[in-house]
Design a protein around this motif. Structure first.
Motif, PDB file in Angstrom:
ATOM      1  N   LEU A   1       0.915  -1.279   0.029  1.00 54.95           N
ATOM      2  CA  LEU A   1       0.147  -0.074  -0.127  1.00 54.95           C
ATOM      3  C   LEU A   1       0.933   1.236   0.089  1.00 54.95           C
ATOM      4  N   ASP A   2       2.114   1.033   0.329  1.00 55.68           N
ATOM      5  CA  ASP A   2       3.015   2.143   0.281  1.00 55.68           C
ATOM      6  C   ASP A   2       3.562   2.710  -1.074  1.00 55.68           C
ATOM      7  N   PRO A   3       3.064   3.826  -1.388  1.00 61.78           N
ATOM      8  CA  PRO A   3       3.518   4.280  -2.731  1.00 61.78           C
ATOM      9  C   PRO A   3       5.327   4.655  -2.879  1.00 61.78           C
ATOM     10  N   VAL A   4       5.837   4.915  -1.693  1.00 63.48           N
ATOM     11  CA  VAL A   4       7.288   5.030  -1.709  1.00 63.48           C
ATOM     12  C   VAL A   4       7.709   3.655  -2.001  1.00 63.48           C
ATOM     13  N   ILE A   5       7.344   2.563  -1.717  1.00 67.20           N
ATOM     14  CA  ILE A   5       7.954   1.168  -1.968  1.00 67.20           C
ATOM     15  C   ILE A   5       7.564   0.885  -3.308  1.00 67.20           C
TER      16      ILE A   5
END
Length: 76
Positions: free
Chosen positions: A9-13
């Motif tokens: 869910l993490d856009p950075v990842i």
């Protein structure tokens, strides 16, 4: 596995080419949205709950241990 579900869910990842696992639940998504909308309150509430769980468990274990020392309960 839960953390890698949440990592999806993490856009950075995900923007780095990694994707996490695809098993994020509706509850995971709700938690992620809550965390992103108000990080400070989320962190405080998480810390409070973790402390309650840890202290609650510690107190329960201490009582059981004390009872065993005093011979008021039987070992399982």
């Amino acid at each position: 596995m839960k953390l890698t579900n949440i990592a999806s869910l993490d856009p950075v990842i995900t923007s780095s080419g990694r994707r996490g696992l695809r098993g994020a639940s509706i509850a995971d998504k709700k938690m992620w949205e809550e965390m992103q909308s108000n990080w400070e309150d989320f962190a405080k509430e998480s810390e409070k709950i973790a402390n309650e769980l840890l202290l609650g468990n510690f107190e329960e274990q201490a009582i059981t241990h004390t009872q065993r020392i005093q011979g008021t309960t039987h070992d399982m």
